[in-house]
Design a protein around this motif. Sequence first.
Motif, PDB file in Angstrom:
ATOM      1  N   MET A  59     -16.196  40.436   4.303  1.00  0.00           N
ATOM      2  CA  MET A  59     -15.298  41.352   5.018  1.00  0.00           C
ATOM      3  C   MET A  59     -14.040  41.647   4.220  1.00  0.00           C
ATOM      4  SD  MET A  59     -15.172  40.396   9.044  1.00  0.00           S
ATOM      5  CE  MET A  59     -15.316  38.627   8.980  1.00  0.00           C
ATOM      6  N   LEU A  60     -13.693  40.737   3.340  1.00  0.00           N
ATOM      7  CA  LEU A  60     -12.426  40.865   2.618  1.00  0.00           C
ATOM      8  C   LEU A  60     -12.611  41.338   1.185  1.00  0.00           C
ATOM      9  CD1 LEU A  60     -10.759  37.725   4.139  1.00  0.00           C
ATOM     10  CD2 LEU A  60     -10.340  40.128   4.692  1.00  0.00           C
ATOM     11  N   LYS A  61     -13.792  41.844   0.858  1.00  0.00           N
ATOM     12  CA  LYS A  61     -13.960  42.434  -0.471  1.00  0.00           C
ATOM     13  C   LYS A  61     -12.939  43.557  -0.622  1.00  0.00           C
ATOM     14  CE  LYS A  61     -18.022  42.781  -2.396  1.00  0.00           C
ATOM     15  NZ  LYS A  61     -19.431  43.142  -2.612  1.00  0.00           N
ATOM     16  N   SER A  62     -12.571  43.817  -1.833  1.00  0.00           N
ATOM     17  CA  SER A  62     -11.452  44.713  -2.133  1.00  0.00           C
ATOM     18  C   SER A  62     -11.531  46.075  -1.463  1.00  0.00           C
ATOM     19  CB  SER A  62     -11.316  44.880  -3.645  1.00  0.00           C
ATOM     20  OG  SER A  62     -11.079  43.631  -4.231  1.00  0.00           O
ATOM     21  N   ASN A  63     -12.706  46.711  -1.497  1.00  0.00           N
ATOM     22  CA  ASN A  63     -12.784  48.047  -0.910  1.00  0.00           C
ATOM     23  C   ASN A  63     -12.610  48.004   0.611  1.00  0.00           C
ATOM     24  OD1 ASN A  63     -15.288  46.867  -0.460  1.00  0.00           O
ATOM     25  ND2 ASN A  63     -16.472  48.603  -1.201  1.00  0.00           N
ATOM     26  N   SER A  64     -13.171  47.002   1.270  1.00  0.00           N
ATOM     27  CA  SER A  64     -13.005  46.865   2.721  1.00  0.00           C
ATOM     28  C   SER A  64     -11.556  46.546   3.073  1.00  0.00           C
ATOM     29  CB  SER A  64     -13.906  45.759   3.265  1.00  0.00           C
ATOM     30  OG  SER A  64     -15.245  46.044   3.021  1.00  0.00           O
ATOM     31  N   TYR A  65     -10.999  45.622   2.317  1.00  0.00           N
ATOM     32  CA  TYR A  65      -9.617  45.220   2.569  1.00  0.00           C
ATOM     33  C   TYR A  65      -8.662  46.389   2.337  1.00  0.00           C
ATOM     34  CZ  TYR A  65      -5.283  42.579   2.356  1.00  0.00           C
ATOM     35  OH  TYR A  65      -4.019  42.116   2.591  1.00  0.00           O
ATOM     36  N   ALA A  66      -8.845  47.103   1.230  1.00  0.00           N
ATOM     37  CA  ALA A  66      -7.982  48.251   0.924  1.00  0.00           C
ATOM     38  C   ALA A  66      -8.105  49.319   2.000  1.00  0.00           C
ATOM     39  CB  ALA A  66      -8.338  48.831  -0.449  1.00  0.00           C
ATOM     40  N   TYR A  67      -9.319  49.541   2.495  1.00  0.00           N
ATOM     41  CA  TYR A  67      -9.514  50.526   3.566  1.00  0.00           C
ATOM     42  C   TYR A  67      -8.719  50.128   4.806  1.00  0.00           C
ATOM     43  CZ  TYR A  67     -11.691  53.255   7.241  1.00  0.00           C
ATOM     44  OH  TYR A  67     -11.889  54.086   8.313  1.00  0.00           O
ATOM     45  N   GLN A  68      -8.805  48.871   5.191  1.00  0.00           N
ATOM     46  CA  GLN A  68      -8.081  48.413   6.389  1.00  0.00           C
ATOM     47  C   GLN A  68      -6.569  48.522   6.204  1.00  0.00           C
ATOM     48  OE1 GLN A  68      -9.498  47.822   9.310  1.00  0.00           O
ATOM     49  NE2 GLN A  68     -11.472  48.229   8.350  1.00  0.00           N
ATOM     50  N   ARG A  69      -6.095  48.195   5.016  1.00  0.00           N
ATOM     51  CA  ARG A  69      -4.648  48.241   4.742  1.00  0.00           C
ATOM     52  C   ARG A  69      -4.146  49.675   4.622  1.00  0.00           C
ATOM     53  NH1 ARG A  69      -0.697  45.398   4.907  1.00  0.00           N
ATOM     54  NH2 ARG A  69      -0.092  44.865   2.825  1.00  0.00           N
ATOM     55  N   GLN A  70      -4.844  50.484   3.828  1.00  0.00           N
ATOM     56  CA  GLN A  70      -4.340  51.810   3.488  1.00  0.00           C
ATOM     57  C   GLN A  70      -4.759  52.885   4.486  1.00  0.00           C
ATOM     58  OE1 GLN A  70      -5.811  52.085  -0.515  1.00  0.00           O
ATOM     59  NE2 GLN A  70      -4.475  50.451  -1.221  1.00  0.00           N
ATOM     60  N   GLN A  71      -6.012  52.920   4.856  1.00  0.00           N
ATOM     61  CA  GLN A  71      -6.496  53.977   5.744  1.00  0.00           C
ATOM     62  C   GLN A  71      -6.254  53.659   7.217  1.00  0.00           C
ATOM     63  OE1 GLN A  71      -7.591  56.872   4.386  1.00  0.00           O
ATOM     64  NE2 GLN A  71      -7.098  55.897   2.443  1.00  0.00           N
ATOM     65  N   GLN A  72      -6.471  52.434   7.596  1.00  0.00           N
ATOM     66  CA  GLN A  72      -6.282  52.043   8.998  1.00  0.00           C
ATOM     67  C   GLN A  72      -4.848  51.609   9.288  1.00  0.00           C
ATOM     68  OE1 GLN A  72      -8.369  53.117  10.776  1.00  0.00           O
ATOM     69  NE2 GLN A  72     -10.431  52.353  10.564  1.00  0.00           N
ATOM     70  N   GLY A  73      -4.083  51.350   8.233  1.00  0.00           N
ATOM     71  CA  GLY A  73      -2.675  50.992   8.402  1.00  0.00           C
ATOM     72  C   GLY A  73      -2.429  49.603   8.958  1.00  0.00           C
ATOM     73  N   LEU A  74      -3.386  48.715   8.805  1.00  0.00           N
ATOM     74  CA  LEU A  74      -3.217  47.355   9.326  1.00  0.00           C
ATOM     75  C   LEU A  74      -2.428  46.496   8.347  1.00  0.00           C
ATOM     76  CD1 LEU A  74      -6.798  46.615  10.720  1.00  0.00           C
ATOM     77  CD2 LEU A  74      -4.779  47.378  11.990  1.00  0.00           C
ATOM     78  N   SER A  75      -1.596  45.632   8.895  1.00  0.00           N
ATOM     79  CA  SER A  75      -0.884  44.669   8.058  1.00  0.00           C
ATOM     80  C   SER A  75      -1.828  43.511   7.741  1.00  0.00           C
ATOM     81  CB  SER A  75       0.348  44.136   8.798  1.00  0.00           C
ATOM     82  OG  SER A  75      -0.061  43.318   9.893  1.00  0.00           O
TER      83      SER A  75
END
Length: 190
Positions: A155-171
């Motif tokens: 779940m925390l692979k870079s592309n998934s993590y970046a999507y959650q941080r950047q696109q979904q705006g999650l901290s």
Amino acid sequence: MRKDAAQNRAKILVTAAKLFQQRSVSTVSMKDIASAAQIGTGTLYRNYPNKSELCLALSFDFIQQFITTSQNYLGQTTAKPVVQFQQVLAQYLAFRERRLQLLTAIESGPTVMATYYQSTLYQQLVALFKRVLAPVSGDIEDDELTFRADMVIAMLKSNSYAYQRQQQGLSREQIANNISHLMIRNEKGL
């Protein structure tokens, strides 16, 4: 390994680390690394067939440090199991964020992930997550526990993590909380 080969590998890793600190990983070419290390490109490619392999070699020490630090924490803490899981998860997120460029280069490599998944280091990472997941997962079989540990890491692979941080705006904290809600079976009873 011959002494000169070991010296070349060390020189390559030191040089790559310096270049990656000065510029983003994606903008540093293998030719740049060979030139800065003052070795031939053939020597570089004999040691590291692609940049992903080189990034994996650089990351091994960082991943081992994370595992060791987490194991030390678990050996000393008296916190409840939920807190232990959340603490290790938060530290893993912080580690991944600090090393995002390196980890992205690794995860985009054509054959690197297969090598990584078969490594002792990856098995240690899975064992760490199994250790903190076991007390918060209820009564489950070892196979399911292994699956959960693998899925936390996936779940925390870079592309998934970046999507959650950047696109979904999650901290980072929101991501950790959401993963905790997915993984912890019965928060009230723990």
